[in-house]
Design an enzyme around this catalytic site. Structure first.
Site, PDB file in Angstrom:
ATOM      1  N   ILE A 149       1.067   3.312  13.400  1.00 21.76           N
ATOM      2  CA  ILE A 149       2.493   3.001  13.603  1.00 21.76           C
ATOM      3  C   ILE A 149       3.277   4.121  12.930  1.00 21.76           C
ATOM      4  CG2 ILE A 149       4.325   1.302  13.293  1.00 21.76           C
ATOM      5  CD1 ILE A 149       2.057  -0.739  12.605  1.00 21.76           C
ATOM      6  N   GLY A 162       2.413   8.949   6.067  1.00 22.19           N
ATOM      7  CA  GLY A 162       3.755   8.714   6.601  1.00 22.19           C
ATOM      8  C   GLY A 162       3.658   7.818   7.820  1.00 22.19           C
ATOM      9  N   HIS A 163       2.849   6.763   7.708  1.00 24.70           N
ATOM     10  CA  HIS A 163       2.658   5.817   8.806  1.00 24.70           C
ATOM     11  C   HIS A 163       1.981   4.560   8.263  1.00 24.70           C
ATOM     12  CE1 HIS A 163      -1.486   7.125   8.559  1.00 24.70           C
ATOM     13  NE2 HIS A 163      -1.141   8.368   8.809  1.00 24.70           N
ATOM     14  N   ALA A 164       1.809   3.584   9.142  1.00 23.92           N
ATOM     15  CA  ALA A 164       1.055   2.369   8.789  1.00 23.92           C
ATOM     16  C   ALA A 164      -0.027   2.173   9.842  1.00 23.92           C
ATOM     17  CB  ALA A 164       1.998   1.160   8.754  1.00 23.92           C
ATOM     18  N   ARG A 169       2.305   3.933   4.338  1.00 19.12           N
ATOM     19  CA  ARG A 169       1.731   4.733   3.249  1.00 19.12           C
ATOM     20  C   ARG A 169       1.885   6.222   3.455  1.00 19.12           C
ATOM     21  NH1 ARG A 169      -2.206   7.258   4.530  1.00 19.12           N
ATOM     22  NH2 ARG A 169      -4.259   6.917   5.346  1.00 19.12           N
TER      23      ARG A 169
END
Ligand code: TYD
Length: 141
Positions: free
Chosen positions: A128, A56-58, A103
Site C-alpha cells: 500500500i 514508506g508503505h504498508a 513503515r
C-alpha cells in the site's frame, strides 16, 4: 478505526538467544518460536548510501521481523493514529511488525545490514503506497 489498535499493540522488540563465546557470539531465531509466523522469505538491505530512506508503505498481509545484523537504523511506524520510532542497533534484538502498519526505514549507519524475514512471498499487490488508501483500509477493518 475500530480494530486498528490491535495491529499497533502487536509491534514488539524481540530479544533473541545470545550464545556468548570467546570465539565469537552467536544468535538465532526459528519460525513460530522466537518470531510469531512461518518464514516464507528473507531479504536484506545493505550498501545503503547516507541519507537514504527505505520503505514508506504498508503491507496488507505481510508481517515482518527485522534485525540490524550490523550497524544501526531507525524504523518509523504509524498505525493511522500514532507514530513510533525504534532504533535497531543490536544483532540479538529484532522488531516484529504486523501487517497494516505504515513503515519507513532511515538513518542507516555506515555498513549497516538489515535482515528482514516475512510470512509471505514477494507480492507487489500486497504493498500500500498511498497513505490515504492505508487509512481507508484501516477504517474498513
Ligand atoms: P521494496 O520492497 O520497494 O523496497 P523498500 O520498501 O525497502 O524501499 O523493494 C525494492 C525492489 O526490490 C522492488 O523493485 C521490488 C524488489 N524486491 C523483490 O523483488 N523481492 C523482494 O522480496 C523485495 C523485498 C523486493
Amino acid at each position: 478505526m475500530k480494530k486498528n489498535k490491535t495491529f499497533f499493540d502487536q509491534i514488539r522488540l524481540i530479544e533473541l538467544p545470545k550464545i556468548l563465546d570467546e570465539r565469537g557470539n552467536l544468535s538465532f531465531f526459528e519460525e513460530n518460536s522466537h518470531i510469531p509466523f512461518d518464514i516464507k522469505r528473507s531479504y536484506w538491505i545493505y550498501d545503503v548510501p547516507g541519507g537514504s530512506i527505505r520503505g514508506g508503505h504498508a503491507f496488507k498481509k505481510q508481517k515482518e521481523f527485522i534485525v540490524a545484523l550490523s550497524g544501526s537504523f531507525d524504523i518509523l511506524l504509524n498505525d493511522g493514529k500514532q507514530d513510533m520510532k525504534i532504533n535497531l542497533n543490536r544483532s540479538y534484538r529484532g522488531l516484529y511488525i504486523p501487517n497494516m502498519i505504515w513503515r519507513q526505514m532511515d538513518n542507516f549507519s555506515t555498513n549497516s545490514l538489515a535482515l528482514i524475514v516475512s510470512n509471505t512471498f514477494y507480492d507487489p499487490s500486497d504493498y500500500i503506497y498511498e497513505k490515504k488508501l492505508f487509512l481507508n483500509l484501516l477504517d474498513g477493518e
